[in-house]
Structures are given as C-alpha cells and as structure tokens.
Design a protein around this motif. Structure first.
Motif, PDB file in Angstrom:
ATOM      1  N   CYS A  69      -2.578  -5.494   2.989  1.00  0.00           N
ATOM      2  CA  CYS A  69      -1.246  -5.206   2.462  1.00  0.00           C
ATOM      3  C   CYS A  69      -0.170  -5.895   3.296  1.00  0.00           C
ATOM      4  N   ALA A  90      -5.425  -0.375   3.634  1.00  0.00           N
ATOM      5  CA  ALA A  90      -4.198  -0.957   4.187  1.00  0.00           C
ATOM      6  C   ALA A  90      -4.401  -2.360   4.751  1.00  0.00           C
ATOM      7  N   CYS A 124       3.263  -1.096   3.997  1.00  0.00           N
ATOM      8  CA  CYS A 124       2.668   0.186   3.629  1.00  0.00           C
ATOM      9  C   CYS A 124       3.747   1.264   3.585  1.00  0.00           C
ATOM     10  N   LEU A 128      -3.261   4.035  -1.049  1.00  0.00           N
ATOM     11  CA  LEU A 128      -3.867   4.191   0.270  1.00  0.00           C
ATOM     12  C   LEU A 128      -4.667   5.489   0.288  1.00  0.00           C
ATOM     13  N   GLY A 159       0.848  -1.189   0.000  1.00  0.00           N
ATOM     14  CA  GLY A 159       0.000   0.000   0.000  1.00  0.00           C
ATOM     15  C   GLY A 159       0.881   1.235   0.000  1.00  0.00           C
ATOM     16  N   VAL A 210       5.254  -0.469   8.323  1.00  0.00           N
ATOM     17  CA  VAL A 210       4.957   0.826   7.711  1.00  0.00           C
ATOM     18  C   VAL A 210       6.273   1.565   7.510  1.00  0.00           C
ATOM     19  N   THR A 248      -3.263  -1.941  10.561  1.00  0.00           N
ATOM     20  CA  THR A 248      -2.620  -3.109   9.969  1.00  0.00           C
ATOM     21  C   THR A 248      -1.434  -3.541  10.821  1.00  0.00           C
TER      22      THR A 248
END
Length: 80
Positions: free
Chosen positions: A36, A33, A39, A27, A5, A60, A56
C-alpha cells in the motif's frame, strides 16, 4: 492511482476513497498493508502493549474523529 489500505470497520472511508479513484484494500491482517502507498486505521487498538513493529514504510493515517472527506484530504496530502 495509489493503493490505500483501510481498516475493515471504516466502510464510509473505503467508499469515499473508491469514489475518488483510489485502489482500496481492506486491512484484515498485517500482510495486507505491505504493497500500500498509504494506510488508514481507526486508532482504537493502537499500541496497546507499548510495542510497535513496523510492517510498512507507507504513511499511516489515524482516522479517529475524522470524517470520510477529512480522511480523503489527508490521504491526498500524504501522497503528493
């Protein structure tokens, strides 16, 4: 290939990840998200209110100050 994402404004990162074969999802809202594997966000509006709700469990990556290639490397290292 992994599903990544990427925040809407990071079009250069989206293109670079697609070129490497990743399934890229924009996104636009929280629900994007959910499925995924990783991200990528700009970090410009991160934690403005001092609150953090997790949407999520995927890693990230804050792309602030990174080139598209650096973001791709970070995604690859997190997904290994």
């Amino acid at each position: 290939m992994a599903r990544v994402g990427v925040e809407q404004s990071l079009t250069n990162v989206q293109d670079a990840l697609r070129a490497k074969g990743y399934d890229v999802v924009e996104l636009k809202q929280e629900s994007d998200a959910q499925n995924c594997d990783c991200c990528v966000v700009t970090g410009l509006d991160s934690n403005v209110m001092g609150m953090a709700d997790t949407v999520t469990k995927a890693p990230v990556i804050d792309a602030n100050g990174m080139s598209a290639d650096e973001v791709c490397q970070a995604v690859e290292s997190r997904l290994q």
